[in-house]
Enzyme design. Structure first.
Site, PDB file in Angstrom:
ATOM      1  N   GLY A  37       0.809  -1.224   0.000  1.00  0.00           N
ATOM      2  CA  GLY A  37       0.000   0.000   0.000  1.00  0.00           C
ATOM      3  C   GLY A  37       0.840   1.271   0.000  1.00  0.00           C
ATOM      4  N   ASP A  58      10.338  -7.250  -1.993  1.00  0.00           N
ATOM      5  CA  ASP A  58       9.113  -7.818  -1.420  1.00  0.00           C
ATOM      6  C   ASP A  58       9.077  -9.311  -1.767  1.00  0.00           C
ATOM      7  OD1 ASP A  58       6.052  -6.232  -0.779  1.00  0.00           O
ATOM      8  OD2 ASP A  58       6.268  -8.408  -0.824  1.00  0.00           O
ATOM      9  N   ASN A  66      -5.343  -6.828  -2.376  1.00  0.00           N
ATOM     10  CA  ASN A  66      -4.393  -5.741  -2.677  1.00  0.00           C
ATOM     11  C   ASN A  66      -4.959  -4.740  -3.690  1.00  0.00           C
ATOM     12  OD1 ASN A  66      -1.708  -8.183  -2.932  1.00  0.00           O
ATOM     13  ND2 ASN A  66      -2.461  -7.170  -1.105  1.00  0.00           N
ATOM     14  N   LEU A  67      -5.866  -5.216  -4.552  1.00  0.00           N
ATOM     15  CA  LEU A  67      -6.185  -4.471  -5.773  1.00  0.00           C
ATOM     16  C   LEU A  67      -6.892  -3.149  -5.524  1.00  0.00           C
ATOM     17  CD1 LEU A  67      -7.342  -7.501  -7.952  1.00  0.00           C
ATOM     18  CD2 LEU A  67      -5.103  -6.392  -7.942  1.00  0.00           C
ATOM     19  N   GLN A  68      -7.597  -3.053  -4.394  1.00  0.00           N
ATOM     20  CA  GLN A  68      -8.373  -1.836  -4.134  1.00  0.00           C
ATOM     21  C   GLN A  68      -7.474  -0.634  -3.834  1.00  0.00           C
ATOM     22  OE1 GLN A  68      -8.725  -0.705  -0.741  1.00  0.00           O
ATOM     23  NE2 GLN A  68     -10.601   0.559  -0.801  1.00  0.00           N
ATOM     24  N   ARG A  69      -6.201  -0.858  -3.457  1.00  0.00           N
ATOM     25  CA  ARG A  69      -5.326   0.282  -3.147  1.00  0.00           C
ATOM     26  C   ARG A  69      -3.939   0.198  -3.774  1.00  0.00           C
ATOM     27  NH1 ARG A  69      -5.556  -3.445   0.483  1.00  0.00           N
ATOM     28  NH2 ARG A  69      -3.750  -4.080   1.687  1.00  0.00           N
ATOM     29  N   ASP A 126       4.688  -3.853   6.952  1.00  0.00           N
ATOM     30  CA  ASP A 126       3.489  -3.771   7.782  1.00  0.00           C
ATOM     31  C   ASP A 126       3.634  -4.548   9.093  1.00  0.00           C
ATOM     32  OD1 ASP A 126       3.466  -6.285   6.719  1.00  0.00           O
ATOM     33  OD2 ASP A 126       1.497  -6.134   5.768  1.00  0.00           O
ATOM     34  N   CYS A 183      -3.952  -4.339   9.041  1.00  0.00           N
ATOM     35  CA  CYS A 183      -4.840  -3.878   7.962  1.00  0.00           C
ATOM     36  C   CYS A 183      -5.914  -4.922   7.691  1.00  0.00           C
ATOM     37  CB  CYS A 183      -4.049  -3.623   6.681  1.00  0.00           C
ATOM     38  SG  CYS A 183      -3.030  -2.145   6.768  1.00  0.00           S
ATOM     39  N   CYS A 243      21.100   1.334  18.582  1.00  0.00           N
ATOM     40  CA  CYS A 243      21.932   2.543  18.451  1.00  0.00           C
ATOM     41  C   CYS A 243      23.392   2.291  18.819  1.00  0.00           C
ATOM     42  CB  CYS A 243      21.383   3.663  19.335  1.00  0.00           C
ATOM     43  SG  CYS A 243      19.979   4.544  18.622  1.00  0.00           S
TER      44      CYS A 243
HETATM   45 ZN   LIG Z   1      18.048   3.374  19.149  1.00  0.00          ZN
END
Ligand SMILES: [Zn+2]
Length: 247
Positions: A37, A58, A66-69, A126, A183, A243
């Site tokens: 999306g 992907d 998927n096709l609607q968006r 997602d 979703c 980090c």
């Molecule tokens: Zn961090």
């Protein structure tokens, strides 16, 4: 004016872009991880902007939901791998862009080769599990990572500059995907995806142009139903496990 410069005229004429800005874009390498999306929109925008190299990643095939968006796919594509279809649809939009379509699951074993030679990473994922892997690799290779999530009518975004701003682990460490709405269960407004993905691309653009990304050190919440856009400063965690690997 040649056809090439004509293509980019409306962009070059922007006061804070100019020919130098266009050259920066034309030399940039951007990866979109997840071509669903959000990724369908950001990849399309990056191709028309004229990046030098777009990498799309992907592992999924197209399904009917998927096709609607996800406008890069057609009904006849159901069951086919998304990345290669996306590359085929995107390429004619701008033949000058090299599009590298990689059909692979993002894991600890695959992530390094997807991230290390890129200038910016755009999140089209997602789930949090692969995002943590991506965040970790972006820290290790010092590649800016533009996080976004979108669900229902609300989205949230931040731009992570490794070693300088809060990373995904600092902000959302320890999220269990199994406990999160999706979703599939909640739905998502296609209109929201357009807003969120375009903000991601604009942040990527600012990085490539050498301008400060506006969401570095800030989390943006977007609610499309109330049309509220709220920003909050976010700080790094001194003991963050990701980090500590930043260059
Ligand atoms: Zn961090």
């Amino acid at each position: 004016m040649s056809r090439i410069s004509e293509r980019y005229q409306r962009f070059v004429v922007l006061r804070d872009v100019g020919k130098e800005g266009l050259q920066r874009i034309r030399k940039s390498k951007v990866a979109v991880i997840g071509i669903g999306g959000l990724g369908s929109i950001s990849a399309t925008k990056l191709v028309t902007l004229g990046v030098d190299h777009l990498r799309i990643v992907d592992p999924d095939v197209v399904d009917a939901t998927n096709l609607q968006r996800q406008f890069l796919y057609r009904e006849k594509d159901i069951g086919q791998p998304k990345v290669h279809l996306a590359a085929r649809r995107l390429q004619p939009l701008n033949p000058e862009v090299t599009i590298d379509s990689i059909e692979v699951q993002l894991t600890k074993d695959t992530v390094d080769d997807l991230v290390k030679d890129m200038d910016v990473i755009i999140d089209g994922l997602d789930r949090f599990a692969p995002r943590y892997i991506l965040n970790d690799a972006c820290c290790r290779y010092n590649v800016p990572y533009i996080f976004a999530g979108a669900l229902g009518a609300t989205g949230n975004l931040t731009t992570i500059l490794p070693g300088r701003t809060a990373c995904l682990e600092c902000i959302y460490g320890g999220v269990d995907d199994a406990q999160q709405p999706t979703c599939h269960s909640i739905g998502v407004y296609p209109t929201l995806l357009g807003v969120v993905a375009n903000i991601q691309v604009h942040e990527a653009l600012r990085i490539v142009l050498g301008h400060s990304p506006r969401l570095a050190g800030h989390l943006l919440f977007v609610d499309l139903n109330s049309l509220r856009f709220d920003q909050f400063p976010i700080a790094r965690h001194e003991d963050c496990v990701a980090c500590k690997n930043c260059k």
